[in-house]
Design an enzyme around this catalytic site. Structure first.
Site, PDB file in Angstrom:
ATOM      1  N   HIS A 193       0.109  -7.005   7.680  1.00 56.35           N
ATOM      2  CA  HIS A 193       1.450  -7.097   8.243  1.00 56.35           C
ATOM      3  C   HIS A 193       1.407  -7.352   9.746  1.00 56.35           C
ATOM      4  CE1 HIS A 193       1.220  -2.542   8.962  1.00 56.35           C
ATOM      5  NE2 HIS A 193       1.594  -3.014  10.136  1.00 56.35           N
ATOM      6  N   SER A 240      -0.801   0.302  13.874  1.00 53.23           N
ATOM      7  CA  SER A 240      -1.033  -0.519  12.689  1.00 53.23           C
ATOM      8  C   SER A 240      -2.392  -1.195  12.710  1.00 53.23           C
ATOM      9  CB  SER A 240       0.039  -1.602  12.566  1.00 53.23           C
ATOM     10  OG  SER A 240       1.178  -1.116  11.938  1.00 53.23           O
ATOM     11  N   ASP A 279      -2.660  -4.574   2.132  1.00 51.86           N
ATOM     12  CA  ASP A 279      -2.255  -4.863   3.517  1.00 51.86           C
ATOM     13  C   ASP A 279      -3.488  -5.103   4.403  1.00 51.86           C
ATOM     14  OD1 ASP A 279      -0.308  -5.265   5.524  1.00 51.86           O
ATOM     15  OD2 ASP A 279      -0.660  -3.250   6.301  1.00 51.86           O
TER      16      ASP A 279
END
Length: 570
Positions: free
Chosen positions: A243, A389, A301
């Site tokens: 992402h 992230s 992801d």
């Protein structure tokens, strides 16, 4: 739910460092007149996304389209420098920006050219040569302030070889430096100089912060981890979240920042732990631009990037080991760059621990709801935040077992986070572009785990024996160096890992074999904990061979400590 981090900054260094180590800034900047300041149009702030939440990229800047072909012919000024070479200078400004980045659609530097990027702070300088430009499309790191000066030096005869086409400039509206600014991240986060990171410094050296522009005209950032492969060949693979980077165009424009971290431990929960570091000299040491997207697997992801250039050995990179075991680790930790809100983007590298085993689940689900994610139910020390992230999840042996997608964990709650499982990403979608195995296991040995390693790092002479530091006493530790020739370097490095509850009590000195003494730390830092620092010192006046002594003097009562490690690198 997206964690990511944004940050570039600088480590003050001698001007000579800029030529020795690309991407390292110098303490003195070139001088040039600023009368031809190029003023950019205002960015469209209506498109700014100031939200700071997990599960989506953290935006920190807006692109200002500014296509200029043959920039050095149309703008700026050509002169002759002190060496008789051609010098081009150009200054650009976007009023109100915290920092600027420049994107070149074409940048071809001649063999002997040096391009210098200087922010408003004269210590904020980075230099680039042809060896630092892997592809003609090139994005610079951030330069602090709303005015940036470019200085290009090259032999006059090489001017016809220069190509410089500007594409855009990023107006950074969240402060990348934060000097004098309010809190950036929640105060529960733990610096990598704190005791929670003891024994984890290898993993710390594998973690990077990186930035890149999105197609929509914004610039964002994430955390990544440099990964080992079975070929032991130092191919610079970086594991991160899909992402974050999910296209080749985004990967091509990635800018990586090495060693953005605090050298002191700010007490978790204190006001200091949630505020920016000053001075700027405590920031990122090296940068590099450009990568290729090698693999992506959206069910976990996962994205794996390969950087265009080898990592500079002077960034002291560690290639992290990994495990694809499906068995849950007994405990885990992650190292990441959390980010705050308002006008601030990212925080220095932090460590977060969970003393319990994670469980297997679907993303956002409860235990047993799926098989693609590790679910960390509740962090026991620190937390994650928007900006983290892509950060790796390490097992108790320091091996990567996954990377962060998102979650609701934050300072002040007991909520979970989810990490895509490396064991599920290993074979992923069954083709090289959708699995990790082809890249992390080029030998085809199919091991369950692989240990990490340093590669291409200059020789380090070290002493790893623990030495107690008592009140009002003097402590010494020695390193014997032999088999070398000549004197130390002008840019020698001395690393010290010293745990103490009041570093303002301490004087730390280095004594060379010839008796010369170099002061490293002199009763500064007040009541701060721990001294985990890499010092740069000119040791060119002392011979390398012989007995080097680190002397620690405790000058006040009430606090004791431990020398954990120290090293010299010429």
């Amino acid at each position: 739910m997206k964690h990511l981090s944004v940050r570039c900054t600088q480590l003050a260094a001698a001007l000579t460092l800029a030529s020795l180590f690309p991407g390292v800034q110098a303490a003195e900047a070139p001088t040039a007149a600023l009368e031809d300041l190029y003023l950019l149009p205002a960015p469209d702030f209506g498109k700014a996304d100031r939200a700071v939440e997990k599960g989506r990229p953290l935006e920190y800047g807006l692109l200002i389209a500014q296509p200029v072909r043959d920039l050095s012919a149309r703008h700026g000024r050509w002169d002759t420098n002190e060496k008789g070479q051609s010098r081009w200078t150009w200054s650009v400004s976007s009023p109100g920006a915290f920092a600027l980045e420049l994107q070149f659609s074409t940048l071809r530097l001649p063999p002997h050219a040096t391009l210098t990027l200087q922010g408003e702070d004269r210590d904020d300088v980075r230099t680039f040569t042809a060896e630092d430009v892997a592809r003609e499309r090139f994005r610079t790191p951030m330069a602090g302030g709303d005015k940036v000066m470019l200085v290009l030096d090259l032999p006059t005869g090489e001017r016809p070889l220069l190509a410089m086409d500007l594409e855009s400039v990023t107006h950074v509206y969240r402060s990348p430096f934060g000097a004098g600014a309010p809190a950036k991240s929640d105060a529960c986060h733990v610096d990598i100089a704190c005791s929670d990171a003891n024994g984890r410094q290898d993993q710390v050296a594998s973690v990077v912060m990186y930035t890149f522009p999105l197609n929509g005209g914004a610039t964002v950032s994430c955390t990544g981890t440099l990964m080992a492969n079975t070929g032991n060949d130092a191919t610079p693979y970086v594991l991160t979240a899909n992402h974050c980077v999910d296209s080749e165009a985004e990967a091509n424009d990635v800018t990586v920042y090495w060693n953005y971290q605090s050298q002191i431990c700010r007490m978790p929960g204190s006001a200091a732990s949630g505020t920016p570091l000053t001075p700027h000299a405590l920031y990122s040491t090296h940068t590099q631009t450009g990568a290729t997207l090698r693999a992506e697997y959206t069910p976990t992801d996962t994205s794996l990037l390969e950087l265009d250039l080898p990592v500079s050995k002077y960034a002291m990179p560690f290639f992290a080991g990994w495990s694809r075991s499906a068995v849950a680790p007994t405990s885990t930790f992650t190292i990441h760059h959390p980010a705050g809100g308002g006008s601030l983007t990212g925080h220095e590298k932090r460590v977060t621990r969970d003393l319990q085993a994670p469980t297997i689940s679907a993303y956002g689900g409860a235990t047993g709801s799926g098989t693609n994610y590790w679910r960390v139910a509740d962090w026991d020390s620190g937390s994650t935040q928007g900006g983290s992230s892509g950060a790796a999840l390490f097992n108790s042996s320091g091996l990567v077992v996954g990377q962060l997608n998102g979650g609701t964990a934050a300072c002040g709650n007991n909520d979970p986070d989810w990490f895509g499982r490396l064991s599920a990403s290993w074979n992923g979608g069954g083709i090289p572009a959708a699995r990790l195995s082809d890249w992390l296991d080029p030998l085809g040995a199919n091991p369950v785990s692989r240990s990490g390693y340093y590669k291409g790092v200059p020789v380090i002479h070290q002493n790893t024996s623990n030495v107690a530091i008592a009140d009002l006493s003097q402590t010494e530790s020695t390193i014997a160096v032999a088999g070398l020739s000549g004197n130390g370097a002008t840019t020698s490095r001395v690393r010290v890992r010293l745990n103490h509850t009041h570093i303002g009590d301490l004087i730390v000195e280095l004594e060379a074999p010839d008796g010369d003494t170099y002061v490293l730390h002199n009763n500064t830092g007040g009541s701060s904990d721990n001294l985990h620092v890499q010092y740069s010192r000119d040791l060119s006046g002392s011979p390398k061979n012989g007995l080097w002594t680190l002397r620690i003097s405790d000058t006040a009562g009430g606090d004791v400590g431990l020398l954990d490690y120290w090293a010299i690198q010429f």
